[in-house]
Design a protein around this motif. Structure first.
Motif, mmCIF file in Angstrom:
data_model
loop_
_atom_site.group_PDB
_atom_site.id
_atom_site.type_symbol
_atom_site.label_atom_id
_atom_site.label_comp_id
_atom_site.label_asym_id
_atom_site.label_seq_id
_atom_site.Cartn_x
_atom_site.Cartn_y
_atom_site.Cartn_z
ATOM 1 N N ALA A 130 -7.333 -59.730 -63.829
ATOM 2 C CA ALA A 130 -7.776 -59.087 -62.611
ATOM 3 C C ALA A 130 -9.146 -58.448 -62.817
ATOM 4 C CB ALA A 130 -6.763 -58.035 -62.165
ATOM 5 N N ARG A 131 -9.362 -57.906 -64.012
ATOM 6 C CA ARG A 131 -10.668 -57.322 -64.301
ATOM 7 C C ARG A 131 -11.762 -58.370 -64.218
ATOM 8 N NH1 ARG A 131 -11.421 -52.927 -68.764
ATOM 9 N NH2 ARG A 131 -10.232 -51.269 -67.797
ATOM 10 N N ARG A 132 -11.483 -59.507 -64.812
ATOM 11 C CA ARG A 132 -12.460 -60.597 -64.770
ATOM 12 C C ARG A 132 -12.668 -61.044 -63.331
ATOM 13 N NH1 ARG A 132 -15.968 -62.524 -67.724
ATOM 14 N NH2 ARG A 132 -15.374 -64.682 -67.549
ATOM 15 N N TYR A 133 -11.545 -61.096 -62.640
ATOM 16 C CA TYR A 133 -11.555 -61.571 -61.266
ATOM 17 C C TYR A 133 -12.424 -60.678 -60.390
ATOM 18 C CZ TYR A 133 -9.491 -63.477 -57.026
ATOM 19 O OH TYR A 133 -9.293 -64.085 -55.828
ATOM 20 N N CYS A 180 -17.037 -59.319 -50.779
ATOM 21 C CA CYS A 180 -17.072 -60.703 -51.230
ATOM 22 C C CYS A 180 -15.782 -60.990 -51.999
ATOM 23 C CB CYS A 180 -18.285 -60.848 -52.138
ATOM 24 S SG CYS A 180 -18.874 -62.516 -52.235
ATOM 25 N N HIS A 181 -15.070 -62.006 -51.570
ATOM 26 C CA HIS A 181 -13.802 -62.341 -52.217
ATOM 27 C C HIS A 181 -13.889 -63.708 -52.881
ATOM 28 C CE1 HIS A 181 -9.545 -62.898 -52.882
ATOM 29 N NE2 HIS A 181 -9.546 -63.981 -52.152
ATOM 30 N N HIS A 182 -13.364 -63.774 -54.113
ATOM 31 C CA HIS A 182 -13.348 -65.062 -54.821
ATOM 32 C C HIS A 182 -12.005 -65.722 -54.521
ATOM 33 C CE1 HIS A 182 -13.052 -67.486 -58.721
ATOM 34 N NE2 HIS A 182 -13.900 -68.089 -57.921
ATOM 35 N N ALA A 183 -12.029 -66.814 -53.776
ATOM 36 C CA ALA A 183 -10.792 -67.370 -53.227
ATOM 37 C C ALA A 183 -9.964 -68.192 -54.206
ATOM 38 C CB ALA A 183 -11.110 -68.208 -51.992
ATOM 39 N N VAL A 184 -10.488 -68.470 -55.376
ATOM 40 C CA VAL A 184 -9.709 -69.255 -56.344
ATOM 41 C C VAL A 184 -9.337 -68.367 -57.527
ATOM 42 C CG1 VAL A 184 -9.671 -71.329 -57.772
ATOM 43 C CG2 VAL A 184 -11.058 -71.276 -55.693
ATOM 44 N N PRO A 185 -8.029 -68.076 -57.711
ATOM 45 C CA PRO A 185 -7.643 -67.237 -58.846
ATOM 46 C C PRO A 185 -8.135 -67.856 -60.150
ATOM 47 C CG PRO A 185 -5.773 -67.614 -57.402
ATOM 48 C CD PRO A 185 -6.879 -68.504 -56.918
ATOM 49 N N LEU A 186 -8.529 -66.991 -61.071
ATOM 50 C CA LEU A 186 -9.115 -67.473 -62.333
ATOM 51 C C LEU A 186 -8.256 -68.486 -63.047
ATOM 52 C CD1 LEU A 186 -10.511 -64.170 -63.774
ATOM 53 C CD2 LEU A 186 -11.809 -66.117 -62.956
ATOM 54 N N HIS A 187 -6.940 -68.222 -63.093
ATOM 55 C CA HIS A 187 -6.113 -69.147 -63.868
ATOM 56 C C HIS A 187 -5.941 -70.488 -63.166
ATOM 57 C CE1 HIS A 187 -2.487 -68.731 -61.443
ATOM 58 N NE2 HIS A 187 -2.759 -67.457 -61.362
ATOM 59 N N MET A 188 -6.266 -70.505 -61.862
ATOM 60 C CA MET A 188 -6.213 -71.776 -61.139
ATOM 61 C C MET A 188 -7.520 -72.540 -61.350
ATOM 62 S SD MET A 188 -3.340 -71.636 -58.998
ATOM 63 C CE MET A 188 -3.731 -72.248 -57.364
ATOM 64 N N SER A 189 -8.615 -71.804 -61.328
ATOM 65 C CA SER A 189 -9.895 -72.486 -61.478
ATOM 66 C C SER A 189 -10.091 -72.882 -62.940
ATOM 67 C CB SER A 189 -11.046 -71.619 -60.992
ATOM 68 O OG SER A 189 -11.247 -70.521 -61.850
ATOM 69 N N GLY A 190 -9.641 -72.014 -63.850
ATOM 70 C CA GLY A 190 -9.713 -72.326 -65.264
ATOM 71 C C GLY A 190 -11.119 -72.596 -65.774
ATOM 72 N N GLU A 191 -12.089 -72.123 -65.047
ATOM 73 C CA GLU A 191 -13.456 -72.335 -65.482
ATOM 74 C C GLU A 191 -14.246 -71.075 -65.207
ATOM 75 O OE1 GLU A 191 -15.389 -74.413 -61.646
ATOM 76 O OE2 GLU A 191 -14.032 -75.689 -62.793
ATOM 77 N N LEU A 196 -20.321 -71.260 -54.668
ATOM 78 C CA LEU A 196 -20.490 -70.431 -53.470
ATOM 79 C C LEU A 196 -19.364 -70.658 -52.478
ATOM 80 C CD1 LEU A 196 -24.148 -70.037 -52.232
ATOM 81 C CD2 LEU A 196 -22.743 -68.541 -53.654
ATOM 82 N N ARG A 197 -18.881 -71.890 -52.415
ATOM 83 C CA ARG A 197 -17.823 -72.138 -51.426
ATOM 84 C C ARG A 197 -16.486 -71.536 -51.833
ATOM 85 N NH1 ARG A 197 -15.552 -77.378 -53.474
ATOM 86 N NH2 ARG A 197 -17.275 -78.266 -54.622
ATOM 87 N N ASP A 198 -16.363 -71.054 -53.070
ATOM 88 C CA ASP A 198 -15.156 -70.331 -53.472
ATOM 89 C C ASP A 198 -15.196 -68.882 -53.004
ATOM 90 O OD1 ASP A 198 -14.385 -72.607 -54.844
ATOM 91 O OD2 ASP A 198 -15.155 -71.897 -56.772
ATOM 92 N N LEU A 199 -16.358 -68.448 -52.548
ATOM 93 C CA LEU A 199 -16.495 -67.057 -52.122
ATOM 94 C C LEU A 199 -16.305 -66.941 -50.619
ATOM 95 C CD1 LEU A 199 -19.613 -66.066 -54.255
ATOM 96 C CD2 LEU A 199 -17.224 -65.562 -54.741
ATOM 97 N N VAL A 200 -15.618 -65.880 -50.226
ATOM 98 C CA VAL A 200 -15.326 -65.668 -48.809
ATOM 99 C C VAL A 200 -15.751 -64.254 -48.458
ATOM 100 C CG1 VAL A 200 -13.478 -65.634 -47.087
ATOM 101 C CG2 VAL A 200 -13.333 -67.205 -49.012
ATOM 102 N N LEU A 201 -16.395 -64.085 -47.323
ATOM 103 C CA LEU A 201 -16.795 -62.746 -46.892
ATOM 104 C C LEU A 201 -15.662 -62.128 -46.078
ATOM 105 C CD1 LEU A 201 -20.570 -63.235 -45.961
ATOM 106 C CD2 LEU A 201 -19.514 -62.655 -48.158
#
Ligand SMILES: [Zn+2]
Ligand SMILES: [Zn+2]
Length: 229
Positions: A130-133, A180-191, A196-201
């Motif tokens: 979550a911190r990374r997220y 700004c919200h990152h729509a792909v959880p880190l463990h799902m993106s794994g990268e 930019l399209r992963d970010l949602v306002l």
């Protein structure tokens, strides 16, 4: 423990010796972690012997191990269990933790990022992730890029779920405010790259609702439950 277990997995569930370069590397990485500052830890803190011993604990805790077991702790067993039941996710967690130590993002962050997200991230790996997220969501360069692209397209910023416009409601005090919200959880993106399209306002309310509870919603899932009437 997650990083040690990751090493054990990579080593085919075999223990590693203190002189192994991978053990030495992990030891120095752990010594750089900000969780235990140098002032409050012993000289042997996370030294190669300790790291190697941990790999022995993990190997002998494996259900398939039929030799003499060492006395591993409760956390050993929990981490081991997580690696056995969801290996890919745990490997992604390990990568993120490594990346977080290496780029210093655990150091820059305050202790509590989001008072209400505690229930969502009970597990220790969850807290680190979550911190990374949240660090990623707060990355000023990404934010700026996303907001600029959005303004170019829409002429202003507003919540992509409910349409809330801070400036329309709060006047100049709310001008250009948006989260700004990152729509792909880190463990799902794994990268470690965020597109930019992963970010949602989002407005503050929608953002909080997405992160509330034990499962984070996608913006589309939130949109589906927002009552517009
Ligand atoms: Zn909203
Ligand atoms: Zn978010």
């Amino acid at each position: 423990m997650i990083l040690a277990c990751d090493l054990v997995v990579q080593n085919g569930w075999r223990e590693l010796r203190p002189a192994d370069p991978r053990v030495i590397e992990l030891s120095s990485l752990l010594q750089r972690m900000p969780l235990h500052p140098p002032a409050v830890r012993g000289l042997k803190f996370r030294n190669p012997n300790g790291v190697a011993r941990k790999t022995v604990d993990l190997v002998t805790s494996h259900p398939g191990y039929d030799g003499k077991r060492t006395k591993g702790g409760k956390i050993d067993r929990e981490v081991l269990h997580d690696f056995l039941t969801r290996p890919e996710e745990m490997q992604a967690v390990a990568r993120e933790i490594r990346a977080g130590i290496e780029d210093g993002s655990f150091e820059r962050l305050p202790e509590t990022l989001d008072a209400d997200s505690g229930d969502a991230v009970e597990a220790s790996e969850g807290r680190l992730l979550a911190r990374r997220y949240f660090a990623r969501e707060r990355n000023p360069r990404l934010r700026e890029k996303k907001i600029n692209a959005f303004v170019k397209q829409h002429g202003r910023v507003f919540c992509e779920v409910c349409g809330f416009d801070f400036e329309a409601t709060y006047g100049t005090r709310g001008a250009s405010y948006i989260e700004c919200h990152h729509a792909v959880p880190l463990h799902m993106s794994g990268e470690t790259t965020t597109r930019l399209r992963d970010l949602v306002l989002l407005c503050a309310n929608c953002h909080r609702m997405i992160h509330r509870g034990s499962t984070w919603l996608t913006p589309a899932e939130l949109l589906a439950i927002v009552r517009t009437e």
